[in-house]
Motif scaffolding. Structure first.
Motif, PDB file in Angstrom:
ATOM      1  N   ILE A 132       0.840  -1.199   0.000  1.00 24.71           N
ATOM      2  CA  ILE A 132       0.000   0.000   0.000  1.00 24.71           C
ATOM      3  C   ILE A 132       0.872   1.245   0.000  1.00 24.71           C
ATOM      4  O   ILE A 132       0.615   2.209  -0.729  1.00 24.71           O
ATOM      5  CB  ILE A 132      -0.962  -0.019   1.207  1.00 24.71           C
ATOM      6  CG1 ILE A 132      -2.008  -1.111   1.015  1.00 24.71           C
ATOM      7  CG2 ILE A 132      -1.629   1.340   1.407  1.00 24.71           C
ATOM      8  CD1 ILE A 132      -2.856  -1.375   2.236  1.00 24.71           C
ATOM      9  N   PHE A 133       1.933   1.234   0.811  1.00 24.50           N
ATOM     10  CA  PHE A 133       2.844   2.375   0.850  1.00 24.50           C
ATOM     11  C   PHE A 133       3.516   2.578  -0.510  1.00 24.50           C
ATOM     12  O   PHE A 133       3.644   3.706  -0.984  1.00 24.50           O
ATOM     13  CB  PHE A 133       3.903   2.170   1.931  1.00 24.50           C
ATOM     14  CG  PHE A 133       4.909   3.272   1.995  1.00 24.50           C
ATOM     15  CD1 PHE A 133       4.567   4.497   2.526  1.00 24.50           C
ATOM     16  CD2 PHE A 133       6.191   3.088   1.509  1.00 24.50           C
ATOM     17  CE1 PHE A 133       5.487   5.531   2.582  1.00 24.50           C
ATOM     18  CE2 PHE A 133       7.114   4.106   1.555  1.00 24.50           C
ATOM     19  CZ  PHE A 133       6.766   5.329   2.097  1.00 24.50           C
ATOM     20  N   GLY A 134       3.923   1.489  -1.159  1.00 22.33           N
ATOM     21  CA  GLY A 134       4.533   1.598  -2.481  1.00 22.33           C
ATOM     22  C   GLY A 134       3.570   2.149  -3.515  1.00 22.33           C
ATOM     23  O   GLY A 134       3.949   2.982  -4.344  1.00 22.33           O
ATOM     24  N   ASP A 135       2.314   1.702  -3.458  1.00 23.92           N
ATOM     25  CA  ASP A 135       1.307   2.230  -4.385  1.00 23.92           C
ATOM     26  C   ASP A 135       1.068   3.715  -4.152  1.00 23.92           C
ATOM     27  O   ASP A 135       0.956   4.494  -5.098  1.00 23.92           O
ATOM     28  CB  ASP A 135      -0.018   1.478  -4.223  1.00 23.92           C
ATOM     29  CG  ASP A 135       0.041   0.077  -4.796  1.00 23.92           C
ATOM     30  OD1 ASP A 135       1.005  -0.214  -5.539  1.00 23.92           O
ATOM     31  OD2 ASP A 135      -0.863  -0.725  -4.487  1.00 23.92           O
ATOM     32  N   ARG A 136       1.013   4.105  -2.883  1.00 20.42           N
ATOM     33  CA  ARG A 136       0.800   5.524  -2.574  1.00 20.42           C
ATOM     34  C   ARG A 136       1.995   6.362  -3.030  1.00 20.42           C
ATOM     35  O   ARG A 136       1.831   7.455  -3.563  1.00 20.42           O
ATOM     36  CB  ARG A 136       0.570   5.691  -1.080  1.00 20.42           C
ATOM     37  CG  ARG A 136       0.281   7.131  -0.705  1.00 20.42           C
ATOM     38  CD  ARG A 136      -0.099   7.252   0.722  1.00 20.42           C
ATOM     39  NE  ARG A 136      -1.459   6.723   0.868  1.00 20.42           N
ATOM     40  CZ  ARG A 136      -2.118   6.721   1.996  1.00 20.42           C
ATOM     41  NH1 ARG A 136      -1.562   7.184   3.075  1.00 20.42           N
ATOM     42  NH2 ARG A 136      -3.337   6.240   2.047  1.00 20.42           N
ATOM     43  N   LEU A 137       3.193   5.838  -2.836  1.00 20.15           N
ATOM     44  CA  LEU A 137       4.389   6.557  -3.260  1.00 20.15           C
ATOM     45  C   LEU A 137       4.426   6.714  -4.776  1.00 20.15           C
ATOM     46  O   LEU A 137       4.740   7.791  -5.283  1.00 20.15           O
ATOM     47  CB  LEU A 137       5.642   5.821  -2.770  1.00 20.15           C
ATOM     48  CG  LEU A 137       6.976   6.458  -3.100  1.00 20.15           C
ATOM     49  CD1 LEU A 137       7.113   7.783  -2.369  1.00 20.15           C
ATOM     50  CD2 LEU A 137       8.106   5.528  -2.728  1.00 20.15           C
ATOM     51  N   MET A 138       4.073   5.662  -5.512  1.00 18.51           N
ATOM     52  CA  MET A 138       4.048   5.752  -6.972  1.00 18.51           C
ATOM     53  C   MET A 138       2.976   6.734  -7.441  1.00 18.51           C
ATOM     54  O   MET A 138       3.189   7.455  -8.424  1.00 18.51           O
ATOM     55  CB  MET A 138       3.795   4.375  -7.590  1.00 18.51           C
ATOM     56  CG  MET A 138       4.937   3.423  -7.341  1.00 18.51           C
ATOM     57  SD  MET A 138       6.505   4.135  -7.794  1.00 18.51           S
ATOM     58  CE  MET A 138       6.785   3.345  -9.320  1.00 18.51           C
ATOM     59  N   MET A 143       1.806  12.057  -9.707  1.00 14.97           N
ATOM     60  CA  MET A 143       1.187  13.381  -9.613  1.00 14.97           C
ATOM     61  C   MET A 143       2.232  14.479  -9.712  1.00 14.97           C
ATOM     62  O   MET A 143       1.945  15.578 -10.135  1.00 14.97           O
ATOM     63  CB  MET A 143       0.431  13.517  -8.291  1.00 14.97           C
ATOM     64  CG  MET A 143      -0.818  12.688  -8.220  1.00 14.97           C
ATOM     65  SD  MET A 143      -1.578  12.713  -6.592  1.00 14.97           S
ATOM     66  CE  MET A 143      -1.902  14.453  -6.390  1.00 14.97           C
ATOM     67  N   ARG A 144       3.440  14.151  -9.339  1.00 14.98           N
ATOM     68  CA  ARG A 144       4.505  15.136  -9.288  1.00 14.98           C
ATOM     69  C   ARG A 144       5.301  15.232 -10.583  1.00 14.98           C
ATOM     70  O   ARG A 144       6.176  16.059 -10.716  1.00 14.98           O
ATOM     71  CB  ARG A 144       5.439  14.742  -8.149  1.00 14.98           C
ATOM     72  CG  ARG A 144       6.429  15.771  -7.829  1.00 14.98           C
ATOM     73  CD  ARG A 144       7.162  15.437  -6.585  1.00 14.98           C
ATOM     74  NE  ARG A 144       8.144  16.492  -6.462  1.00 14.98           N
ATOM     75  CZ  ARG A 144       9.407  16.310  -6.347  1.00 14.98           C
ATOM     76  NH1 ARG A 144       9.878  15.108  -6.269  1.00 14.98           N
ATOM     77  NH2 ARG A 144      10.225  17.319  -6.276  1.00 14.98           N
ATOM     78  N   LYS A 145       5.016  14.428 -11.565  1.00 11.19           N
ATOM     79  CA  LYS A 145       5.860  14.361 -12.761  1.00 11.19           C
ATOM     80  C   LYS A 145       5.852  15.655 -13.583  1.00 11.19           C
ATOM     81  O   LYS A 145       6.748  15.891 -14.366  1.00 11.19           O
ATOM     82  CB  LYS A 145       5.464  13.197 -13.646  1.00 11.19           C
ATOM     83  CG  LYS A 145       4.174  13.400 -14.398  1.00 11.19           C
ATOM     84  CD  LYS A 145       3.891  12.247 -15.303  1.00 11.19           C
ATOM     85  CE  LYS A 145       2.615  12.534 -16.073  1.00 11.19           C
ATOM     86  NZ  LYS A 145       2.292  11.507 -16.989  1.00 11.19           N
ATOM     87  N   GLU A 181      -0.085  13.701   1.129  1.00 14.38           N
ATOM     88  CA  GLU A 181      -0.467  14.833   0.297  1.00 14.38           C
ATOM     89  C   GLU A 181       0.777  15.419  -0.339  1.00 14.38           C
ATOM     90  O   GLU A 181       1.844  15.445   0.248  1.00 14.38           O
ATOM     91  CB  GLU A 181      -1.147  15.905   1.141  1.00 14.38           C
ATOM     92  CG  GLU A 181      -2.429  15.423   1.799  1.00 14.38           C
ATOM     93  CD  GLU A 181      -3.009  16.479   2.715  1.00 14.38           C
ATOM     94  OE1 GLU A 181      -2.463  17.586   2.758  1.00 14.38           O
ATOM     95  OE2 GLU A 181      -3.999  16.172   3.367  1.00 14.38           O
ATOM     96  N   VAL A 182       0.599  15.902  -1.536  1.00 12.55           N
ATOM     97  CA  VAL A 182       1.739  16.489  -2.229  1.00 12.55           C
ATOM     98  C   VAL A 182       1.845  17.947  -1.820  1.00 12.55           C
ATOM     99  O   VAL A 182       0.894  18.705  -1.905  1.00 12.55           O
ATOM    100  CB  VAL A 182       1.562  16.369  -3.761  1.00 12.55           C
ATOM    101  CG1 VAL A 182       2.696  17.055  -4.474  1.00 12.55           C
ATOM    102  CG2 VAL A 182       1.466  14.928  -4.168  1.00 12.55           C
ATOM    103  N   GLY A 183       2.987  18.326  -1.344  1.00 15.36           N
ATOM    104  CA  GLY A 183       3.220  19.712  -0.968  1.00 15.36           C
ATOM    105  C   GLY A 183       4.481  20.193  -1.667  1.00 15.36           C
ATOM    106  O   GLY A 183       5.348  19.414  -1.984  1.00 15.36           O
TER     107      GLY A 183
END
Length: 195
Positions: A132-138, A143-145, A181-183
């Motif tokens: 789950i952590f890996g999926d969230r990180l990917m 989103m950050r690309k 969340e992306v900051g």
């Protein structure tokens, strides 16, 4: 009309075969390496290679069969949980791992069953949590690309030792992994003044 395929993963009847094969292969490779090293260490001097090969040939198939059986039971229980709950979530695999580990210790008594089931559930939960952590990180990285990192341009020094005016570009870095969340932090490069 055909039934729709599941959103991700292998369909249930084939998942049992896949789990059995993967666990058997892992048991065969791991058991071969382990028993070869164990046989080499416990054999007398002068007979290390022969002892290692003999120990490996006797014990590696047993390890592979035990892990293959574990994989078949785990796959069947996970598919059963999916069938009963009509959900595909981490609770299915955690419960299946707990029951599988518990069933493998039934002949030893109640407390070994409980200990094995708790440890199996803990390992499965740890594995599912890492997925789950890996999926969230990917997802966060995807989103950050669009953000780019622009490094500041350093001015060239003049003959008098001074510097020309610097660039005022921005560098966007960072995101908060703990909250999911992306900051963005914006760091501004400083301008160097000429002397």
């Amino acid at each position: 009309m055909r039934t729709p395929a599941p959103p991700s993963g292998t369909p249930c009847p084939y998942k049992i075969i896949q789990e059995t094969g993967l666990c058997f292969a892992a048991g065969l490779l791991g058991g071969t390496a382990y028993h070869f090293i164990y046989g080499a260490r416990t054999s007398p001097r002068g007979h290390k290679l022969l002892g290692a090969i003999q120990t490996m040939r006797m014990n590696a198939p047993r390890t592979a069969a035990r892990l293959g059986t574990w994989g078949a039971l785990y796959g069947a229980l996970e598919c059963g949980m999916h069938y009963l709950r009509h959900k595909k979530d981490p609770w299915n695999s955690t419960t299946a791992a707990a029951v599988t580990c518990g069933l493998f210790e039934v002949r030893r008594g109640v407390w070994p069953v409980v200990r094995s089931a708790v440890s199996g559930a803990g390992l499965a939960a740890l594995f599912e949590g890492s997925l789950i952590f890996g999926d969230r990180l990917m997802l966060m990285l995807a989103m950050r690309k669009d953000t780019t990192v622009n490094y500041p341009k350093f001015p060239a020094a003049s003959m008098e030792g001074g510097a020309a005016g610097g660039g005022g570009e921005k560098e966007e870095i960072g995101f908060d992994l703990l909250l999911g969340e992306v900051g963005t932090k914006v760091l501004e490069s400083f301008d160097t003044a000429g002397v």
